[in-house]
Design a protein around this motif. Structure first.
Motif, short mmCIF file in Angstrom:
data_model
loop_
_atom_site.label_atom_id
_atom_site.label_comp_id
_atom_site.label_asym_id
_atom_site.label_seq_id
_atom_site.Cartn_x
_atom_site.Cartn_y
_atom_site.Cartn_z
N GLU A 40 -27.00 -40.57 25.42
CA GLU A 40 -25.74 -39.98 25.87
C GLU A 40 -25.65 -39.96 27.39
O GLU A 40 -24.57 -40.18 27.96
N ILE A 41 -26.76 -39.70 28.06
CA ILE A 41 -26.76 -39.69 29.53
C ILE A 41 -26.44 -41.08 30.06
O ILE A 41 -25.63 -41.24 30.99
N ILE A 42 -27.07 -42.10 29.48
CA ILE A 42 -26.84 -43.47 29.95
C ILE A 42 -25.41 -43.90 29.66
O ILE A 42 -24.74 -44.51 30.51
N SER A 43 -24.91 -43.58 28.46
CA SER A 43 -23.57 -44.01 28.09
C SER A 43 -22.48 -43.24 28.84
O SER A 43 -21.34 -43.71 28.91
N SER A 44 -22.82 -42.08 29.41
CA SER A 44 -21.81 -41.30 30.15
C SER A 44 -21.50 -41.91 31.51
O SER A 44 -20.46 -41.62 32.10
N ILE A 45 -22.40 -42.75 32.01
CA ILE A 45 -22.16 -43.42 33.29
C ILE A 45 -21.34 -44.68 33.04
O ILE A 45 -21.73 -45.51 32.21
N PRO A 46 -20.22 -44.86 33.71
CA PRO A 46 -19.41 -46.06 33.49
C PRO A 46 -20.21 -47.33 33.74
O PRO A 46 -20.97 -47.43 34.71
N SER A 47 -20.04 -48.29 32.86
CA SER A 47 -20.81 -49.53 32.95
C SER A 47 -20.52 -50.27 34.25
O SER A 47 -21.42 -50.86 34.85
N LEU A 48 -19.26 -50.26 34.68
CA LEU A 48 -18.90 -50.98 35.90
C LEU A 48 -19.60 -50.40 37.11
O LEU A 48 -20.00 -51.13 38.03
N VAL A 49 -19.80 -49.08 37.13
CA VAL A 49 -20.51 -48.44 38.24
C VAL A 49 -21.97 -48.90 38.27
O VAL A 49 -22.52 -49.25 39.32
N ILE A 50 -22.60 -48.92 37.10
CA ILE A 50 -23.99 -49.37 37.02
C ILE A 50 -24.13 -50.82 37.46
O ILE A 50 -25.01 -51.18 38.25
N LEU A 51 -23.23 -51.66 36.99
CA LEU A 51 -23.29 -53.07 37.32
C LEU A 51 -23.05 -53.32 38.80
O LEU A 51 -23.74 -54.11 39.44
N THR A 52 -22.08 -52.63 39.36
CA THR A 52 -21.77 -52.80 40.78
C THR A 52 -22.94 -52.35 41.66
O THR A 52 -23.32 -53.05 42.61
N LEU A 53 -23.51 -51.19 41.35
CA LEU A 53 -24.65 -50.70 42.13
C LEU A 53 -25.84 -51.65 42.03
O LEU A 53 -26.53 -51.91 43.01
N LEU A 54 -26.08 -52.15 40.83
CA LEU A 54 -27.20 -53.07 40.64
C LEU A 54 -27.01 -54.36 41.43
O LEU A 54 -27.94 -54.86 42.07
N LEU A 55 -25.80 -54.89 41.40
CA LEU A 55 -25.53 -56.14 42.10
C LEU A 55 -25.50 -55.93 43.61
O LEU A 55 -25.71 -56.88 44.37
#
Length: 305
Positions: free
Chosen positions: A143-158
């Motif tokens: 639930e913690i991981i899914s609560s973070i928007p995927s686009l935010v995770i992807l943008t930060l990673l890239l």
């Protein structure tokens, strides 16, 4: 005596009629393929996928042009006999670049989905089978991981990492497994209360034996269906990232980067964006049609529900 003989013959005739009315028993997989072959949409989707995959593998190998060779003397040539899809603003052959980009998009999507299936399936099996505190802890993490928007995770990673094929695959893996884990857990919670699973526990079977012999074979069809629906989602996600400028670096290209490049000059060279969009649309539609067909073939009652 004559009555008994007639009666005997009558009984024999009844027996023969009874034998003729016995229906053959088909295996599950035989019925599965029989139902799948009746689904014209699934067959059409499967054929289109095979054709696109063959073009993605063969076309760049047999073409006399390279995907990264620049020829400024033939900038933005419309489709013709030499360049079937035309050329881009740098004179690169679009036929080779489209099919090379299709290959990369398929590779990214399939790699991410395979890892999602492995990780998400194992995560859901453990969470659903053991239950209790194990399930509570694993579900809170999910639930913690899914609560973070995927686009935010992807943008930060890239932003942190250098844009590359590995970075995009890693970005898709971070959140793509959650849907698979949820489906697997839901199926395990239903299956583990069945009588044959309880019988195996009573007989002293190990947890690994029950999971891989009793539970997993009975949810395998649902996992295949989920994975087939995940492939077009991953392809679209990769294309979206490439379209907004977070794709693989030049001179490599995926369908998303080709659409992004063509969109910049859409009023001058519309074919540069139309061709990769059509290939992307056919690919996604084909996977969805095939996934629908597999779902109906595995469980015909799902269509009625």
């Amino acid at each position: 005596m004559e009555f008994l003989e007639n009666d005997f013959e009558f009984v024999g005739q009844k027996h023969d009629i009874y034998v003729e009315e016995v229906l053959p028993i088909n295996s599950f997989w035989k019925d599965f393929f029989k139902r799948l072959k009746k689904n014209k949409g699934a067959l059409a989707g499967g054929i289109c996928i095979i054709i696109i995959v063959l073009f993605a593998i063969i076309a760049p190998a047999i073409s006399p042009f390279e995907f990264d060779i620049i020829d400024t003397s033939i900038q933005s040539t419309s489709p013709n006999g030499t360049h079937l899809f035309g050329t881009d603003v740098l004179g690169r052959d679009l036929f080779v670049r489209v099919w090379s980009g299709t290959r990369i998009s398929l590779f990214v999507a399939l790699t991410a989905v395979i890892i999602d299936i492995c990780f998400g399936m194992v995560y859901g099996l453990i969470s659903g089978y053991f239950g209790g505190k194990v399930d509570n802890i694993m579900q809170r993490v999910q639930e913690i991981i899914s609560s973070i928007p995927s686009l935010v995770i992807l943008t930060l990673l890239l932003v942190i990492m250098k844009a590359s094929l590995f970075t995009i695959i890693l970005a898709l893996m971070l959140t793509g497994w959650i849907g698979m884990a949820r489906i697997t857990r839901a199926q395990v919670l239903k299956i583990k209360e069945e009588e044959y699973v309880l019988a195996s526990k009573t007989l002293g079977a190990s947890h690994m034996f029950i999971i891989f012999k009793n539970v997993l074979p009975n949810i395998f069809g649902q996992l295949i269906i989920m994975s087939m629906f995940s492939i077009p989602n991953a392809i679209f996600y990769e294309a979206f990232l490439a379209f907004v400028g977070l794709g693989i670096p030049q001179p490599q290209a995926s369908l998303g980067t080709l659409i992004n490049d063509g969109f910049k000059t859409i009023l001058i060279t519309p074919y540069m964006v139309i061709i990769p969009v059509v290939v992307l649309a056919i690919l996604m539609l084909s996977f969805n049609l095939l996934a629908d067909g597999l779902r109906d073939a595995f469980d015909p009652t799902m269509k009625e529900a």
